[in-house]
Design a protein around this motif. Structure first.
Motif, PDB file in Angstrom:
ATOM      1  N   LYS A  94       0.834  -1.207   0.000  1.00 22.29           N
ATOM      2  CA  LYS A  94       0.000   0.000   0.000  1.00 22.29           C
ATOM      3  C   LYS A  94       0.867   1.254   0.000  1.00 22.29           C
ATOM      4  O   LYS A  94       0.573   2.231  -0.699  1.00 22.29           O
ATOM      5  CB  LYS A  94      -0.920   0.004   1.218  1.00 22.29           C
ATOM      6  CG  LYS A  94      -2.065  -0.987   1.143  1.00 22.29           C
ATOM      7  CD  LYS A  94      -2.990  -0.846   2.338  1.00 22.29           C
ATOM      8  CE  LYS A  94      -4.176  -1.796   2.223  1.00 22.29           C
ATOM      9  NZ  LYS A  94      -5.104  -1.668   3.386  1.00 22.29           N
ATOM     10  N   GLY A  95       1.936   1.223   0.795  1.00 22.35           N
ATOM     11  CA  GLY A  95       2.838   2.368   0.861  1.00 22.35           C
ATOM     12  C   GLY A  95       3.470   2.675  -0.482  1.00 22.35           C
ATOM     13  O   GLY A  95       3.579   3.847  -0.882  1.00 22.35           O
ATOM     14  N   ARG A  96       3.881   1.632  -1.197  1.00 24.06           N
ATOM     15  CA  ARG A  96       4.491   1.842  -2.516  1.00 24.06           C
ATOM     16  C   ARG A  96       3.487   2.465  -3.494  1.00 24.06           C
ATOM     17  O   ARG A  96       3.835   3.355  -4.279  1.00 24.06           O
ATOM     18  CB  ARG A  96       5.004   0.515  -3.082  1.00 24.06           C
ATOM     19  CG  ARG A  96       6.194  -0.062  -2.337  1.00 24.06           C
ATOM     20  CD  ARG A  96       6.787  -1.248  -3.093  1.00 24.06           C
ATOM     21  NE  ARG A  96       7.420  -2.163  -2.145  1.00 24.06           N
ATOM     22  CZ  ARG A  96       6.966  -3.352  -1.814  1.00 24.06           C
ATOM     23  NH1 ARG A  96       5.858  -3.804  -2.379  1.00 24.06           N
ATOM     24  NH2 ARG A  96       7.606  -4.112  -0.941  1.00 24.06           N
ATOM     25  N   GLN A  97       2.246   1.993  -3.441  1.00 23.18           N
ATOM     26  CA  GLN A  97       1.213   2.546  -4.320  1.00 23.18           C
ATOM     27  C   GLN A  97       0.948   4.014  -3.994  1.00 23.18           C
ATOM     28  O   GLN A  97       0.755   4.835  -4.901  1.00 23.18           O
ATOM     29  CB  GLN A  97      -0.077   1.727  -4.204  1.00 23.18           C
ATOM     30  CG  GLN A  97       0.008   0.316  -4.758  1.00 23.18           C
ATOM     31  CD  GLN A  97       0.225   0.295  -6.258  1.00 23.18           C
ATOM     32  OE1 GLN A  97      -0.084   1.251  -6.960  1.00 23.18           O
ATOM     33  NE2 GLN A  97       0.772  -0.799  -6.765  1.00 23.18           N
ATOM     34  N   ILE A 140       6.362   3.356   9.531  1.00 24.76           N
ATOM     35  CA  ILE A 140       5.117   3.200  10.293  1.00 24.76           C
ATOM     36  C   ILE A 140       4.678   1.739  10.304  1.00 24.76           C
ATOM     37  O   ILE A 140       4.320   1.183  11.347  1.00 24.76           O
ATOM     38  CB  ILE A 140       4.007   4.097   9.709  1.00 24.76           C
ATOM     39  CG1 ILE A 140       4.343   5.578   9.969  1.00 24.76           C
ATOM     40  CG2 ILE A 140       2.647   3.742  10.307  1.00 24.76           C
ATOM     41  CD1 ILE A 140       3.403   6.535   9.278  1.00 24.76           C
ATOM     42  N   VAL A 141       4.724   1.094   9.135  1.00 27.74           N
ATOM     43  CA  VAL A 141       4.301  -0.309   9.032  1.00 27.74           C
ATOM     44  C   VAL A 141       5.197  -1.206   9.872  1.00 27.74           C
ATOM     45  O   VAL A 141       4.718  -2.094  10.593  1.00 27.74           O
ATOM     46  CB  VAL A 141       4.282  -0.760   7.557  1.00 27.74           C
ATOM     47  CG1 VAL A 141       4.060  -2.262   7.461  1.00 27.74           C
ATOM     48  CG2 VAL A 141       3.204  -0.014   6.782  1.00 27.74           C
ATOM     49  N   PHE A 142       6.514  -0.970   9.801  1.00 25.01           N
ATOM     50  CA  PHE A 142       7.446  -1.795  10.577  1.00 25.01           C
ATOM     51  C   PHE A 142       7.228  -1.614  12.072  1.00 25.01           C
ATOM     52  O   PHE A 142       7.223  -2.594  12.830  1.00 25.01           O
ATOM     53  CB  PHE A 142       8.891  -1.439  10.215  1.00 25.01           C
ATOM     54  CG  PHE A 142       9.917  -2.228  10.989  1.00 25.01           C
ATOM     55  CD1 PHE A 142      10.080  -3.587  10.760  1.00 25.01           C
ATOM     56  CD2 PHE A 142      10.701  -1.619  11.964  1.00 25.01           C
ATOM     57  CE1 PHE A 142      11.016  -4.331  11.478  1.00 25.01           C
ATOM     58  CE2 PHE A 142      11.638  -2.354  12.682  1.00 25.01           C
ATOM     59  CZ  PHE A 142      11.789  -3.709  12.440  1.00 25.01           C
ATOM     60  N   GLU A 190      16.880   5.816   8.687  1.00 17.51           N
ATOM     61  CA  GLU A 190      16.427   7.157   8.312  1.00 17.51           C
ATOM     62  C   GLU A 190      16.126   7.292   6.821  1.00 17.51           C
ATOM     63  O   GLU A 190      15.334   8.168   6.432  1.00 17.51           O
ATOM     64  CB  GLU A 190      17.471   8.202   8.722  1.00 17.51           C
ATOM     65  CG  GLU A 190      18.806   8.085   8.015  1.00 17.51           C
ATOM     66  CD  GLU A 190      19.776   9.167   8.446  1.00 17.51           C
ATOM     67  OE1 GLU A 190      19.340  10.123   9.118  1.00 17.51           O
ATOM     68  OE2 GLU A 190      20.986   9.060   8.124  1.00 17.51           O
ATOM     69  N   ASN A 191      16.713   6.451   5.988  1.00 13.05           N
ATOM     70  CA  ASN A 191      16.474   6.567   4.549  1.00 13.05           C
ATOM     71  C   ASN A 191      15.259   5.774   4.064  1.00 13.05           C
ATOM     72  O   ASN A 191      14.929   5.820   2.875  1.00 13.05           O
ATOM     73  CB  ASN A 191      17.713   6.111   3.770  1.00 13.05           C
ATOM     74  CG  ASN A 191      18.877   7.072   3.935  1.00 13.05           C
ATOM     75  OD1 ASN A 191      18.684   8.284   4.001  1.00 13.05           O
ATOM     76  ND2 ASN A 191      20.089   6.538   4.025  1.00 13.05           N
ATOM     77  N   LYS A 192      14.626   5.046   4.943  1.00 11.42           N
ATOM     78  CA  LYS A 192      13.394   4.338   4.562  1.00 11.42           C
ATOM     79  C   LYS A 192      12.238   5.338   4.523  1.00 11.42           C
ATOM     80  O   LYS A 192      12.208   6.302   5.296  1.00 11.42           O
ATOM     81  CB  LYS A 192      13.075   3.212   5.550  1.00 11.42           C
ATOM     82  CG  LYS A 192      14.192   2.195   5.732  1.00 11.42           C
ATOM     83  CD  LYS A 192      14.583   1.509   4.445  1.00 11.42           C
ATOM     84  CE  LYS A 192      13.486   0.643   3.873  1.00 11.42           C
ATOM     85  NZ  LYS A 192      13.937  -0.092   2.665  1.00 11.42           N
TER      86      LYS A 192
END
Length: 467
Positions: free
Chosen positions: A195-198, A391-393, A383-385
């Motif tokens: 979902k995040g990628r979309q 949030i998901v992790f 930090e680069n994510k």
């Protein structure tokens, strides 16, 4: 085409692992600890008896089914083999899983860091090889536990998700759940990542000048774009929803099926539910941070990271104060101690608790500064994510650890591996230090397991130390 160096590394890992496997099995040929439940159950499956279920087993039968699929054909190839599903052979199944884990770790790291030209292929292989020796997981490569197989199918699901092979990823997510029910959390993890990628793709299409998506300002930008689209371009919202549903429906189907199972079963646990009651054990997050700090110290606790921590503490006193006060409150009001932790002196967590936490009632509060450093170090490493990943992790980390009353390092295996594969590691020297640390711990734990035995006063059986 599979990478030759990675294949050779996996084969070498397998050959090296045979050594502790041989000595451990020679010292303890009979089932030990939870194996006294797993091995007889697997033998029944091997004999074609699928109706019997040991009520003391709390996980689904994935390990036994896969073991039968792997071992049963041996009885056709080697017809004179008396016990193809012997304890030795069942344990050997996990050696295969561990070699597979090493190769999957390589594929995942390569996929995540594909655009980083500073990381050579040899560094990728060394990184994966090092992680395959992660002590908490590696110990169970010569025991018949669910961990190696559960990790294997979870990593396979994650890798296929990174490749956008969502349907196949969801199928292996089901297999991961059949090994261990809590892996539903990592199905939700890949669902959230998808979902995040979309959302990121949609935001880049709507606003071309977006460059950083690593902080909370990204969420504000997202809400503004959604609000504008609802008012002026509602068709774009429908396109976004369609894209999300198209890429995630298979994961959603798995989640709905699992919810149905929980409703019918009366809970996540099968078998004995009495010792697996959920609670809000918030300090589990702090324990995870400590484990991560200990095993990744060469990457996240370098002198420069310590300097950063000191600067951050002085420059952000409000944030530090909030963390300290919140940690104090959670520790004071939500620390739970499982009866197994206090009763079973065969596990290392027993000694962590008795030698550290029980030394003085205020030790748990004194460790807050360690938790603070670990939290900042882990956050800095990630930090680069993008903000959606973070949030998901965090949500999945909380979901897999906080409900657990028992302090058990094995619960941290998957979140730790996901953390490690996602941080950028370019230094081979640091990887060699990490590998040296892991191998040293493994040698020590194998030595202790084999030679430092003891007996309980009410039993003649030899007892052994383990994770």
């Amino acid at each position: 085409m599979p990478d030759v160096s990675a294949c050779l590394a996996a084969a070498t890992f397998m050959l090296i692992s045979i050594i502790p496997f041989y000595f451990s099995n020679d010292a303890q040929p009979k089932p030990y600890m939870d194996e006294i439940f797993h091995v007889p159950q697997a033998k029944r499956f091997c004999d074609g008896n699928y109706s019997y279920w040991d009520p003391m087993i709390t996980t689904l039968p994935g390990l036994y089914i896969v073991s039968v699929v792997i071992l049963k054909p041996l009885s056709l190839i080697l017809p004179h083999t008396q016990d193809v599903c012997s304890t030795h052979n069942l344990r050997a199944v996990n050696l295969l899983f561990m070699a597979g884990n090493m190769f999957l770790l390589y594929l995942i790291i390569k996929r995540i860091h594909v655009n980083n030209k500073m990381i050579s292929n040899s560094t990728l292989v060394l990184n994966a090889w090092t992680l395959a020796f992660f002590p908490v997981l590696y110990f169970f490569s010569w025991m018949y536990y669910t961990d190696p197989g559960a990790v294997f199918f979870t990593l396979l699901m994650y890798y296929l998700n990174l490749k956008s092979s969502h349907f196949v990823s969801a199928i292996f997510g089901v297999v991961a759940i059949v090994f261990r029910q809590t892996n539903i959390i990592w199905v939700l993890f890949v669902l959230g990542l998808t979902k995040g990628r979309q959302l990121i793709i949609w935001m880049e299409q709507e606003k071309k000048d977006i460059t950083r998506m690593t902080d909370l300002r990204t969420l504000i930008t997202l809400f503004n774009l959604i609000f504008k689209s609802v008012r002026h371009k509602p068709s774009r919202i429908f396109e976004l929803i369609q894209a999300i549903v198209k890429s995630t429906w298979c994961y959603i189907a798995v989640v709905i099926s699992f919810i149905t199972f929980v409703f019918i079963n009366g809970g996540i646990v099968v078998g004995d539910k009495s010792h697996h009651q959920a609670c809000l054990n918030f300090p589990q997050i702090f324990y995870f941070l400590c484990v991560t700090l200990a095993f990744s110290c060469m990457h996240i606790a370098s002198p420069s990271k310590i300097v950063y921590f000191l600067k951050f503490s002085f420059q952000s006193p409000v944030k530090v104060s909030v963390f300290v006060l919140l940690a104090y409150y959670l520790i004071a009001n939500y620390t739970y101690v499982h009866e197994y932790l206090l009763a079973d002196n065969r596990h290392y967590p027993f000694y962590v608790w008795s030698k550290i936490f029980k030394r003085h009632e205020n030790v748990k509060y004194g460790l807050i500064v360690v938790y603070l450093f670990a939290a900042i170090a882990v956050s800095k490493a990630l930090e680069n994510k993008d903000v959606f990943w973070k949030i998901v992790f965090l949500i999945c980390l909380c979901a897999c650890s906080i409900p657990q009353k028992l302090l058990e390092f094995r619960y941290f295996i998957i979140p730790y591996l996901i953390f490690r594969v996602n941080i950028t590691v370019t230094s081979k020297f640091k990887l060699f230090l990490e590998l040296l640390l892991y191998i040293s711990i493994n040698v020590l734990t194998v030595y202790i397991f084999i030679y430092k035995t003891f007996k309980w006063s009410d039993s003649d059986d030899l007892q052994r130390f383990m994770w």
